[in-house]
Design a protein around this motif. Structure first.
Motif, mmCIF file in Angstrom:
data_model
loop_
_atom_site.group_PDB
_atom_site.id
_atom_site.type_symbol
_atom_site.label_atom_id
_atom_site.label_comp_id
_atom_site.label_asym_id
_atom_site.label_seq_id
_atom_site.Cartn_x
_atom_site.Cartn_y
_atom_site.Cartn_z
ATOM 1 N N LEU A 275 13.777 2.666 0.797
ATOM 2 C CA LEU A 275 13.328 3.165 2.100
ATOM 3 C C LEU A 275 13.253 4.684 2.064
ATOM 4 C CD1 LEU A 275 15.638 0.943 4.300
ATOM 5 C CD2 LEU A 275 13.154 0.938 4.472
ATOM 6 N N PRO A 280 11.764 7.344 8.642
ATOM 7 C CA PRO A 280 11.450 5.948 8.325
ATOM 8 C C PRO A 280 10.654 5.309 9.460
ATOM 9 C CG PRO A 280 13.735 6.139 9.000
ATOM 10 C CD PRO A 280 13.204 7.540 8.897
ATOM 11 N N PRO A 282 9.975 2.967 12.249
ATOM 12 C CA PRO A 282 10.985 2.245 13.062
ATOM 13 C C PRO A 282 10.961 0.746 12.825
ATOM 14 C CG PRO A 282 9.195 3.121 14.434
ATOM 15 C CD PRO A 282 9.055 3.752 13.087
ATOM 16 N N GLN A 285 12.830 -0.626 9.649
ATOM 17 C CA GLN A 285 14.251 -0.940 9.809
ATOM 18 C C GLN A 285 14.429 -2.380 10.283
ATOM 19 O OE1 GLN A 285 16.485 1.029 8.801
ATOM 20 N NE2 GLN A 285 15.579 3.077 8.756
ATOM 21 N N ALA A 288 13.792 -4.563 7.314
ATOM 22 C CA ALA A 288 14.939 -4.430 6.404
ATOM 23 C C ALA A 288 16.094 -5.291 6.887
ATOM 24 C CB ALA A 288 15.358 -2.965 6.295
ATOM 25 N N ALA A 289 16.327 -5.318 8.198
ATOM 26 C CA ALA A 289 17.399 -6.155 8.742
ATOM 27 C C ALA A 289 17.102 -7.635 8.521
ATOM 28 C CB ALA A 289 17.573 -5.869 10.233
#
Length: 307
Positions: A275, A280, A282, A285, A288-289
């Motif tokens: 990343l 980054p 938004p 994220q 990624a979660a």
């Protein structure tokens, strides 16, 4: 003040090894390149490049400036892509992934992401870790699913130029044997026990690992087939071409093969995310979660493992 264009010229000189070739790449004259370098040297107060009959050698200040030029170029590329996203009619998100990791983790993660963010225009690009990392560095991808074996991750430990490595999971390697193999009844094997076998390789990194191990164990690695696809490699094992070393997430589910644990120290791939450290996306994220949650799911028992 150091001029960004002059840094770009120095970077081209370092890449091409001469003023003339750098001039051709930049669509400048050799004289213009020389003037840019001379002005840069005046700005920093030190020589940055030494010309000789064998080409151009960077000084230590020159090497530091080239590193800075790479970081600045990456930052500017990221900003340009960020501006493109801001001005787009729909939010965009691009993820780069290697094949087997994407096959294992992306479907579940993307289903969750698309359900939560239907407005996002999503793009998936297949790429090996080095290429995927460069895509994130340059802003062409917002995040990347990547891996490494032993040694450091594909992102430099100091984080330059602005990338983070987020570990997701360990992906242990298994020995895959053809039907009726003489060692098929074993629950675990040392790689040295298969030193006389011919090997089917599923990627270049597996080959590098096996060659290092073979050298330490005192046997010559004999390669029967070399592929860039673990699934293709396993079809060759099933055909009796040789044995293979395959990551857990890439194991076949057909049940035709015998899957055996490697005795400790057991090799593994380390899968993670790349990343951008600054600015980054938004929604990156959020993806990624979702990938982190997918990686936390209990691993399936390999088909063909001996009880």
């Amino acid at each position: 003040m150091i001029d960004v264009q002059r840094l770009r010229v120095l970077r081209a000189v370092a890449e091409h090894g001469s003023f003339n070739r750098a001039a051709g790449a930049l669509l400048l004259t050799p004289s213009a390149v020389s003037q840019h370098i001379a002005a840069l040297e005046r700005a920093v107060g030190h020589p940055v490049a030494v010309r000789s009959t064998r080409g151009v050698t960077l000084t230590e200040p020159g090497r530091l400036l080239v590193e800075a030029a790479e970081s600045i170029s990456a930052e500017l590329d990221q900003v340009r892509h960020a501006i493109d996203r801001l001005t787009a009619e729909r939010p965009r998100l691009t993820v780069a992934t290697f094949t087997s990791g994407g096959r294992h983790l992306l479907p579940t993660a993307l289903s969750r992401f698309v359900e939560a963010h239907p407005e996002v225009e999503l793009t998936v690009v297949e790429s090996e870790p080095e290429g995927a990392t460069e895509m994130v560095r340059g802003g062409a991808a917002d995040l990347a699913l990547a891996y490494h074996f032993d040694g450091p991750p594909p992102v430099r430990p100091d984080g330059r130029p602005g990338l983070d490595w987020v570990p997701l999971m360990e992906d242990p390697l298994w020995l895959v044997l053809p039907p009726g193999h003489r060692l098929a009844d074993r629950r675990s094997l040392g790689l040295a026990e298969l030193g006389s076998e011919r090997w089917v390789l599923g990627c270049l990194r597996t080959e590098a690992y096996l060659r290092r191990y073979a050298e330490l164990a005192g046997f010559d690695l004999r390669v029967a087939a070399s592929t860039t696809d673990y699934f293709f490699a396993q079809t060759l094992v099933a055909a009796g071409v040789g044995v293979s070393l395959v990551p857990h997430v890439s194991l076949s589910t057909t049940g035709e093969l015998t899957v055996v644990r490697v005795e400790p120290p057991r090799p593994a791939r380390h899968i993670g995310l790349v990343l951008p450290r600054r600015r980054p996306h938004p929604r990156a994220q959020a993806l990624a979660a979702a990938l982190t949650a997918a990686a936390a799911a209990p691993p399936r028992t390999p088909t063909g493992e001996r009880p």
